[in-house]
Structures are given as C-alpha cells and as structure tokens.
Design a protein around this motif. Structure first.
Motif, PDB file in Angstrom:
ATOM      1  N   GLY A   1     -49.380 -11.779 -52.933  1.00 10.17           N
ATOM      2  CA  GLY A   1     -49.484 -11.846 -51.575  1.00 10.17           C
ATOM      3  C   GLY A   1     -49.538 -13.245 -50.894  1.00 10.17           C
ATOM      4  N   ALA A   2     -48.885 -14.250 -51.810  1.00  5.36           N
ATOM      5  CA  ALA A   2     -48.896 -15.580 -51.228  1.00  5.36           C
ATOM      6  C   ALA A   2     -47.731 -16.083 -50.666  1.00  5.36           C
ATOM      7  CB  ALA A   2     -49.082 -16.435 -52.482  1.00  5.36           C
ATOM      8  N   PHE A   3     -46.648 -15.656 -51.379  1.00  3.46           N
ATOM      9  CA  PHE A   3     -45.122 -15.871 -50.449  1.00  3.46           C
ATOM     10  C   PHE A   3     -44.169 -15.299 -51.425  1.00  3.46           C
ATOM     11  CE2 PHE A   3     -46.142 -19.592 -53.376  1.00  3.46           C
ATOM     12  CZ  PHE A   3     -45.105 -19.563 -54.210  1.00  3.46           C
ATOM     13  N   ASP A   4     -42.943 -15.324 -51.066  1.00  2.00           N
ATOM     14  CA  ASP A   4     -41.780 -14.750 -51.633  1.00  2.00           C
ATOM     15  C   ASP A   4     -40.578 -15.447 -51.751  1.00  2.00           C
ATOM     16  OD1 ASP A   4     -40.432 -14.223 -49.113  1.00  2.00           O
ATOM     17  OD2 ASP A   4     -40.920 -12.236 -49.287  1.00  2.00           O
ATOM     18  N   ILE A   5     -39.547 -15.242 -52.327  1.00  4.59           N
ATOM     19  CA  ILE A   5     -38.516 -16.213 -52.571  1.00  4.59           C
ATOM     20  C   ILE A   5     -37.906 -16.675 -51.014  1.00  4.59           C
ATOM     21  CG2 ILE A   5     -36.821 -14.357 -52.724  1.00  4.59           C
ATOM     22  CD1 ILE A   5     -36.718 -17.918 -54.221  1.00  4.59           C
ATOM     23  N   ASP A   6     -37.972 -15.704 -50.134  1.00  2.00           N
ATOM     24  CA  ASP A   6     -37.586 -15.893 -48.776  1.00  2.00           C
ATOM     25  C   ASP A   6     -38.371 -16.972 -48.204  1.00  2.00           C
ATOM     26  OD1 ASP A   6     -35.398 -14.368 -48.796  1.00  2.00           O
ATOM     27  OD2 ASP A   6     -36.544 -12.389 -48.314  1.00  2.00           O
ATOM     28  N   ASP A   7     -39.556 -16.825 -48.398  1.00  2.00           N
ATOM     29  CA  ASP A   7     -40.676 -17.992 -47.824  1.00  2.00           C
ATOM     30  C   ASP A   7     -40.055 -19.435 -48.565  1.00  2.00           C
ATOM     31  OD1 ASP A   7     -42.027 -16.272 -46.213  1.00  2.00           O
ATOM     32  OD2 ASP A   7     -43.220 -15.609 -47.965  1.00  2.00           O
ATOM     33  N   VAL A   8     -39.692 -19.399 -49.531  1.00  4.27           N
ATOM     34  CA  VAL A   8     -39.401 -20.510 -50.461  1.00  4.27           C
ATOM     35  C   VAL A   8     -38.286 -21.202 -49.767  1.00  4.27           C
ATOM     36  CG1 VAL A   8     -38.533 -21.622 -52.593  1.00  4.27           C
ATOM     37  CG2 VAL A   8     -40.526 -20.182 -52.597  1.00  4.27           C
ATOM     38  N   ALA A   9     -37.099 -20.188 -49.638  1.00  7.40           N
ATOM     39  CA  ALA A   9     -35.800 -20.739 -48.958  1.00  7.40           C
ATOM     40  C   ALA A   9     -36.158 -21.322 -47.557  1.00  7.40           C
ATOM     41  CB  ALA A   9     -34.801 -19.703 -48.930  1.00  7.40           C
ATOM     42  N   ARG A  10     -36.943 -20.654 -46.827  1.00  7.39           N
ATOM     43  CA  ARG A  10     -37.078 -20.865 -45.316  1.00  7.39           C
ATOM     44  C   ARG A  10     -37.713 -22.175 -45.273  1.00  7.39           C
ATOM     45  NH1 ARG A  10     -40.070 -16.910 -44.396  1.00  7.39           N
ATOM     46  NH2 ARG A  10     -38.347 -15.571 -44.115  1.00  7.39           N
ATOM     47  N   GLY A  11     -38.832 -22.342 -46.238  1.00  5.35           N
ATOM     48  CA  GLY A  11     -39.489 -23.360 -46.097  1.00  5.35           C
ATOM     49  C   GLY A  11     -38.679 -24.860 -46.468  1.00  5.35           C
ATOM     50  N   LEU A  12     -37.795 -24.790 -47.487  1.00 11.24           N
ATOM     51  CA  LEU A  12     -36.812 -25.714 -47.809  1.00 11.24           C
ATOM     52  C   LEU A  12     -35.761 -25.850 -46.802  1.00 11.24           C
ATOM     53  CD1 LEU A  12     -35.795 -27.586 -49.976  1.00 11.24           C
ATOM     54  CD2 LEU A  12     -34.372 -25.822 -50.720  1.00 11.24           C
ATOM     55  N   THR A  13     -35.275 -25.150 -45.997  1.00  8.10           N
ATOM     56  CA  THR A  13     -34.339 -25.256 -45.005  1.00  8.10           C
ATOM     57  C   THR A  13     -35.141 -26.070 -44.010  1.00  8.10           C
ATOM     58  OG1 THR A  13     -33.218 -23.201 -45.634  1.00  8.10           O
ATOM     59  CG2 THR A  13     -32.736 -24.023 -43.137  1.00  8.10           C
ATOM     60  N   GLU A  14     -36.208 -25.874 -43.565  1.00  5.80           N
ATOM     61  CA  GLU A  14     -36.947 -26.146 -42.376  1.00  5.80           C
ATOM     62  C   GLU A  14     -37.043 -27.789 -42.891  1.00  5.80           C
ATOM     63  OE1 GLU A  14     -40.473 -23.992 -41.885  1.00  5.80           O
ATOM     64  OE2 GLU A  14     -39.438 -22.425 -40.674  1.00  5.80           O
ATOM     65  N   LYS A  15     -37.651 -27.876 -44.093  1.00  2.00           N
ATOM     66  CA  LYS A  15     -37.735 -29.430 -44.486  1.00  2.00           C
ATOM     67  C   LYS A  15     -36.515 -30.036 -44.725  1.00  2.00           C
ATOM     68  CE  LYS A  15     -40.479 -30.219 -48.240  1.00  2.00           C
ATOM     69  NZ  LYS A  15     -40.782 -30.529 -49.551  1.00  2.00           N
ATOM     70  N   MET A  16     -35.538 -29.711 -44.951  1.00  5.89           N
ATOM     71  CA  MET A  16     -34.301 -30.404 -45.081  1.00  5.89           C
ATOM     72  C   MET A  16     -33.535 -30.743 -43.625  1.00  5.89           C
ATOM     73  SD  MET A  16     -33.551 -31.149 -48.173  1.00  5.89           S
ATOM     74  CE  MET A  16     -35.389 -31.463 -48.410  1.00  5.89           C
ATOM     75  N   VAL A  17     -33.645 -29.824 -42.557  1.00  3.45           N
ATOM     76  CA  VAL A  17     -33.614 -29.959 -41.130  1.00  3.45           C
ATOM     77  C   VAL A  17     -34.397 -31.266 -40.787  1.00  3.45           C
ATOM     78  CG1 VAL A  17     -33.550 -29.107 -38.860  1.00  3.45           C
ATOM     79  CG2 VAL A  17     -32.494 -27.749 -40.721  1.00  3.45           C
ATOM     80  N   ARG A  18     -35.812 -31.132 -40.807  1.00  2.00           N
ATOM     81  CA  ARG A  18     -36.552 -32.245 -40.351  1.00  2.00           C
ATOM     82  C   ARG A  18     -36.133 -33.499 -41.020  1.00  2.00           C
ATOM     83  NH1 ARG A  18     -40.803 -28.931 -41.727  1.00  2.00           N
ATOM     84  NH2 ARG A  18     -41.061 -29.850 -43.571  1.00  2.00           N
ATOM     85  N   ARG A  19     -35.788 -33.592 -42.339  1.00  2.00           N
ATOM     86  CA  ARG A  19     -35.498 -34.819 -43.086  1.00  2.00           C
ATOM     87  C   ARG A  19     -34.178 -35.436 -42.837  1.00  2.00           C
ATOM     88  NH1 ARG A  19     -38.699 -34.945 -48.585  1.00  2.00           N
ATOM     89  NH2 ARG A  19     -40.978 -34.254 -47.830  1.00  2.00           N
ATOM     90  N   HIS A  20     -33.342 -34.586 -42.169  1.00  2.84           N
ATOM     91  CA  HIS A  20     -31.789 -34.961 -41.918  1.00  2.84           C
ATOM     92  C   HIS A  20     -31.663 -34.964 -40.214  1.00  2.84           C
ATOM     93  CE1 HIS A  20     -31.570 -34.288 -46.037  1.00  2.84           C
ATOM     94  NE2 HIS A  20     -30.523 -34.790 -46.229  1.00  2.84           N
ATOM     95  N   PRO A  21     -32.228 -35.718 -39.521  1.00  5.30           N
ATOM     96  CA  PRO A  21     -32.068 -35.780 -37.835  1.00  5.30           C
ATOM     97  C   PRO A  21     -30.745 -36.169 -37.485  1.00  5.30           C
ATOM     98  CG  PRO A  21     -33.799 -37.468 -38.642  1.00  5.30           C
ATOM     99  CD  PRO A  21     -33.462 -36.683 -39.835  1.00  5.30           C
ATOM    100  N   HIS A  22     -30.210 -37.210 -38.607  1.00  4.33           N
ATOM    101  CA  HIS A  22     -28.932 -37.480 -38.295  1.00  4.33           C
ATOM    102  C   HIS A  22     -27.690 -36.596 -38.348  1.00  4.33           C
ATOM    103  CE1 HIS A  22     -29.959 -37.991 -42.423  1.00  4.33           C
ATOM    104  NE2 HIS A  22     -28.671 -38.140 -42.761  1.00  4.33           N
ATOM    105  N   VAL A  23     -28.120 -35.453 -39.224  1.00  2.00           N
ATOM    106  CA  VAL A  23     -27.200 -34.331 -39.074  1.00  2.00           C
ATOM    107  C   VAL A  23     -27.475 -33.151 -37.999  1.00  2.00           C
ATOM    108  CG1 VAL A  23     -26.517 -32.517 -40.785  1.00  2.00           C
ATOM    109  CG2 VAL A  23     -27.012 -34.760 -41.629  1.00  2.00           C
ATOM    110  N   PHE A  24     -28.676 -32.942 -38.071  1.00  2.00           N
ATOM    111  CA  PHE A  24     -29.227 -31.647 -37.100  1.00  2.00           C
ATOM    112  C   PHE A  24     -29.594 -32.151 -35.802  1.00  2.00           C
ATOM    113  CE2 PHE A  24     -29.715 -30.454 -41.672  1.00  2.00           C
ATOM    114  CZ  PHE A  24     -28.632 -29.304 -42.026  1.00  2.00           C
ATOM    115  N   SER A  25     -29.953 -33.283 -35.782  1.00  2.00           N
ATOM    116  CA  SER A  25     -30.526 -33.672 -34.175  1.00  2.00           C
ATOM    117  C   SER A  25     -29.548 -34.916 -33.764  1.00  2.00           C
ATOM    118  CB  SER A  25     -31.955 -34.171 -34.386  1.00  2.00           C
ATOM    119  OG  SER A  25     -32.468 -34.437 -33.114  1.00  2.00           O
ATOM    120  N   ASP A  26     -30.028 -35.662 -32.889  1.00  2.00           N
ATOM    121  CA  ASP A  26     -29.235 -36.805 -32.292  1.00  2.00           C
ATOM    122  C   ASP A  26     -29.709 -38.056 -32.842  1.00  2.00           C
ATOM    123  OD1 ASP A  26     -31.790 -37.256 -31.562  1.00  2.00           O
ATOM    124  OD2 ASP A  26     -31.379 -36.871 -29.407  1.00  2.00           O
ATOM    125  N   ALA A  27     -30.174 -38.189 -34.010  1.00  2.00           N
ATOM    126  CA  ALA A  27     -30.367 -39.478 -34.643  1.00  2.00           C
ATOM    127  C   ALA A  27     -29.328 -40.055 -35.252  1.00  2.00           C
ATOM    128  CB  ALA A  27     -31.702 -39.344 -35.804  1.00  2.00           C
TER     129      ALA A  27
END
Length: 205
Positions: free
Chosen positions: A64-90
């Motif tokens: 009941g901790a997490f599943d593979i979808d949670d892993v993928a979702r967390g990874l996606t959110e992290k990569m978006v945050r760490r690539h503001p020059h790709v996904f934002s206006d940096a």
C-alpha cells in the motif's frame, strides 16, 4: 509482474532487501553491455534492469506504499522541475547552464540536507564513491580535489588520459596485492577521513 507475484512461490517470498544483490548485478550487466556489448545485449540488459523496478514497485503496491504509476509520475514531475529550460521559460544554451538549473532545482528539493555529502550512497563501490565524495568535498574544503601535490614519493607525473589512468590504477592495485593490502579498504578509509574533514569544515562554517 502481477501474475508472477501472484503465482510464483519464489517471487512471493522476495522482499526489497532480497532484491538488492540482483539489482546490483543487473546494473553492472547494463554497464558491461554499454561498454563492450552490442545494441541487442544492451536492450536485453535494460529489460532485466526494468524488471527490478517493476518488482520493487509490485512489492510496494502490495504494502500500500506506491505502485509503478506513482514511480513514473514522480519521475516525470522531477524531470520537469529540473529542466525549466525545456518545460518553462528558463534559458540554457550550454551544458554548464543546464547544470546550473539542474543543481538549483535539486537543492530546492533537498532542503532538509545539512551536508554536501548527504545523499552519497554508502554502498557504492569504493572508487566510484571516492570520486563522488571528492566532487562534493571540493565545494567545502579548499583544495580537496587537487591531487597535484600528492604524486607519490617518486614524483611520478599524473596520468594524462583516461587510458593512462586505468594503467595507473591497475599498477596501484598490483602494488597493494604484492604488499598484502586491501585496496578497496584503503580507499574506503581514506574517503571516510575526507568526509570527516568536510563535515568538520561545514560545522566550523
């Protein structure tokens, strides 16, 4: 993965801790495929490594901790945050500028960390861990990564290429073996001493 977990009596008994040796082995097999294998071998080994991710996620889902979808979702959110020059206006026009954004995002995520050494895995191989600790130490201890003054008693020149570095490391390992020394332990202990220097410097600061 769900069917294997439900119907394979061996898999049903496996825990996160039980999987660790397999994860290490599969990771090294991926490295071998990258460095010496074919694209077909790399594809196969990446699949084996992915199986480890799926296996850990299945165990966690049952708890009941997490599943593979949670892993993928967390990874996606992290990569978006760490690539503001790709996904934002940096803006980042060089690899160095990319790293600035990456490190800033990572620092914001890890605010609870109190040392530059936090997050360096203790279970890494001694050589890989020493390199990572040296890189982190250079941010705190002046000259930590400067080994030009430590060229040995005979003043031998430092290796000028990665290939020459491999030769030099192998020579050091042979020297350790000839003297009955444990090369891994020697490097682990020296790295621990450097870590103590870093934490002392952080404490003083």
């Amino acid at each position: 993965m769900r069917q294997v977990r439900e119907r394979c009596v061996w898999s049903q008994q496996i825990t996160h801790r039980d999987l660790v040796p397999y994860l290490i082995e599969e990771s090294h097999e991926v490295i071998d495929a990258v460095e010496t294998g074919s694209q077909g071998e790399l594809r196969e080994e990446l699949g084996d490594l992915l199986w480890q991710v799926l296996f850990h996620s299945a165990i966690a889902a049952e708890d009941g901790a997490f599943d593979i979808d949670d892993v993928a979702r967390g990874l996606t959110e992290k990569m978006v945050r760490r690539h503001p020059h790709v996904f934002s206006d940096a803006v980042a026009t060089t690899p160095e500028e990319v790293l600035v954004h990456w490190n800033a995002a990572k620092a914001a995520e890890k605010r609870a960390r109190t040392s530059v050494l936090d997050g360096v895995p203790s279970g890494m191989p001694a050589l890989a861990r020493a390199q990572k600790v040296l890189d982190r130490a250079a941010r705190v201890v002046e000259g930590a990564a400067d080994v030009t003054e430590q060229q040995g008693d005979e003043g031998a020149a430092l290796p000028a290429s990665e290939s020459a570095l491999g030769d030099a490391l192998l020579t050091l390992v042979a020297h350790a073996d000839a003297n009955g020394w444990d090369a891994e332990r020697a490097l682990r202990e020296r790295t621990r001493a450097l870590e103590d220097e870093v934490r002392a410097a952080e404490s003083d600061a």
